[in-house]
Design a protein around this motif. Structure first.
Motif, PDB file in Angstrom:
ATOM      1  N   LEU A   1       0.981  -1.148  -0.061  1.00 54.94           N
ATOM      2  CA  LEU A   1      -0.015   0.106   0.012  1.00 54.94           C
ATOM      3  C   LEU A   1       0.972   1.302   0.137  1.00 54.94           C
TER       4      LEU A   1
ATOM      5  N   CYS B   1       2.535   1.594  -3.546  1.00 57.52           N
ATOM      6  CA  CYS B   1       1.902   2.024  -4.641  1.00 57.52           C
ATOM      7  C   CYS B   1       1.374   3.274  -4.313  1.00 57.52           C
ATOM      8  N   SER B   2       0.895   3.716  -3.304  1.00 56.98           N
ATOM      9  CA  SER B   2       0.551   5.170  -2.875  1.00 56.98           C
ATOM     10  C   SER B   2       1.415   6.188  -3.282  1.00 56.98           C
TER      11      SER B   2
ATOM     12  N   CYS C   1       1.220   6.742  -7.316  1.00 55.28           N
ATOM     13  CA  CYS C   1      -0.377   6.695  -7.734  1.00 55.28           C
ATOM     14  C   CYS C   1      -0.640   8.172  -8.030  1.00 55.28           C
TER      15      CYS C   1
ATOM     16  N   ARG D   1      -5.716   3.853  -9.748  1.00 52.70           N
ATOM     17  CA  ARG D   1      -6.401   3.637  -8.458  1.00 52.70           C
ATOM     18  C   ARG D   1      -7.514   2.432  -8.689  1.00 52.70           C
TER      19      ARG D   1
ATOM     20  N   THR E   1      -5.447   6.891  -0.620  1.00 49.00           N
ATOM     21  CA  THR E   1      -4.942   7.334  -2.031  1.00 49.00           C
ATOM     22  C   THR E   1      -5.057   6.411  -3.055  1.00 49.00           C
ATOM     23  N   LEU E   2      -5.298   5.268  -2.714  1.00 50.78           N
ATOM     24  CA  LEU E   2      -5.156   4.370  -3.692  1.00 50.78           C
ATOM     25  C   LEU E   2      -6.624   4.051  -4.242  1.00 50.78           C
TER      26      LEU E   2
END
Length: 439
Positions: free
Chosen positions: A311, A314-315, A318, A324, A359-360
């Motif tokens: 998490l 990736c955030s 992103c 997303r 955020t994702l």
């Protein structure tokens, strides 16, 4: 060296002792006796309560009865019991246990005779603070579950989850109604089924489909139905996705943290048309999901990685909605020696982790998480952490006295604008859709 029974005169929290004695019903077998004192000390002035369980025949080697962790969960499910004594044939005493378990037909007279013979032993293993009249009231409990028969497919060891068991079982889901399942259990919590899916007999001309059994029958996986108790409510949570948002994708995207057997991932892809990404920390669990539970590469792209690290990583990269997800589903647990299993792990709901999760998600997205709270205070604190990061919080009570599904939304939601119910109702009971309420 002979065991000194005086060590059992007092309750010693979390003390576990096992030993063998001659079996009064068989000259060729030994009985295994296991004694566990509760880790939870009673604050009451009354004398401690003792109970005994006769281990079901042919299930003596099951982790539920042969391990301390299984014994502990049995004890914690018995309110106010200070000491639980398990008595059964010694699983290490020979090869007399069949590879396939079949529930034996009950013989109440034999049970009563064995209970009478073992009563003096149970009294000798009871605390001396037990008053005289209570010795005669020490109950012999009967362990009963819905397993009619079972067969072990494989035992394996994962670098993170430890020992695992894959088994096919025949269960009684209602009076006279039976069903076949494939299950995954972990030795650290053997009393709980981590994952299960329905398996159905293949039609065969050589064997009647009306009398199938675990042996001599070829089975196929049924990935069209979710049978694990909390997975259907988790899918019901999809009705809170803002389907009418201008940014909603024709093919929605789901991120699942915690794969297990992979039944949820397969269902989202095959039945609901989601593009699915999974994250699983243990590569051996992923291997089992693919070999035994039907998880295919085409159904989900799975990363072997710690969910929190995934998490956060990736955030940080992103930067547009195409990267997303419409839904983030989390099914992770931790094991506490006192409370047993809880979910999620406390480190997963730290503020920075929840911010990364938000955020994702697209603005119309939802965060869905399986919760097994050890107590009310834990659950209220958990809700507070979500409210600090997300816009709204909803809940589904699974109804099994254990699981709750929490749903957090990135933006305020109109319940009438969610994912189309007609897409969900063939697989999701209307009662769970109606059970969604804002908290």
């Amino acid at each position: 060296m002979a065991l000194d029974v005086r060590i059992f005169e007092n309750i010693s929290p979390s003390r576990f002792i096992s030993f063998t004695i001659p079996n009064p019903n068989s000259s060729s077998h030994l009985l295994r006796v296991a004694v566990l004192d509760s880790p939870v000390q009673s604050t009451e002035s009354s004398s401690p309560r003792v109970a005994a369980i006769l281990v079901p025949k042919y299930r003596e080697s099951d982790w539920i009865f042969s391990t301390e962790s299984g014994h502990l969960q049995l004890l914690l499910n018995l309110p106010d019991i200070s000491r639980l004594i398990l008595i059964g044939d010694d699983p290490d005493g020979g090869s007399g246990f069949p590879a396939v378990f079949h529930r034996p037909t009950g013989d109440e007279d034999e049970f009563e005779r064995l209970e009478m013979r073992l009563k003096p032993l149970v009294v000798a293993l009871s605390p001396k603070t037990l008053i005289r009249d209570e010795f005669d009231d020490v109950p012999f409990l009967i362990y009963d579950d819905n397993v009619v028969s079972s067969i072990e497919l494989e035992k394996s060891v994962g670098p993170f989850v430890g020992e695992m068991l894959i088994e096919d079982v025949e269960i009684e889901i209602d009076h006279g109604v039976r069903e076949f399942r494939r299950r995954l259990r972990f030795k650290r919590m053997p009393n709980l089924v981590q994952s299960d899916i329905k398996i159905i007999p293949r039609v065969s001309s050589s064997r009647s489909i009306f009398s199938p059994s675990l042996t001599g029958t070829e089975f196929k996986l049924d990935l069209t139905e979710l049978v694990h108790p909390y997975l259907v409510p988790m899918v019901a949570s999809l009705s809170l996705i803002d389907y009418h948002s201008d940014k909603f994708k024709c093919r929605p995207k789901a991120l699942c943290i915690g794969v297990g057997g992979g039944g949820l991932l397969s269902f989202l892809r095959l039945q609901l048309g989601f593009e699915v990404t999974g994250v699983e920390i243990d590569p051996e669990v992923l291997r089992i999901a693919r070999q035994y539970f039907g998880l295919e590469e085409s159904s989900a792209r799975v990363h072997v990685e710690d969910g929190i690290e995934f998490l956060k990583r990736c955030s940080s990269t992103c930067d547009d909605d195409d990267a997303r997800f419409d839904v983030l589903m989390v099914d992770l647990d931790s094991t506490d020696p006192i409370h047993g299993m809880t979910a999620p792990p406390v480190e997963f709901v730290a503020n920075d982790v929840l911010l990364a999760a938000r955020t994702l998600l697209v603005p119309s997205g939802v965060f869905v998480i399986n919760v097994i709270p050890p107590n009310k205070a834990f659950y209220q604190e958990l809700q507070g952490k979500f409210r600090h990061v997300f816009s709204e919080l909803y809940e589904i009570d699974v109804g099994n006295g254990e699981n709750f599904v929490l749903i957090a939304t990135v933006a305020p939601r109109d319940l009438k604008s969610g994912f189309p119910r007609e897409n969900l109702t063939p697989a999701v009971s209307k009662k769970f859709l109606d059970a969604i309420h804002r908290i």
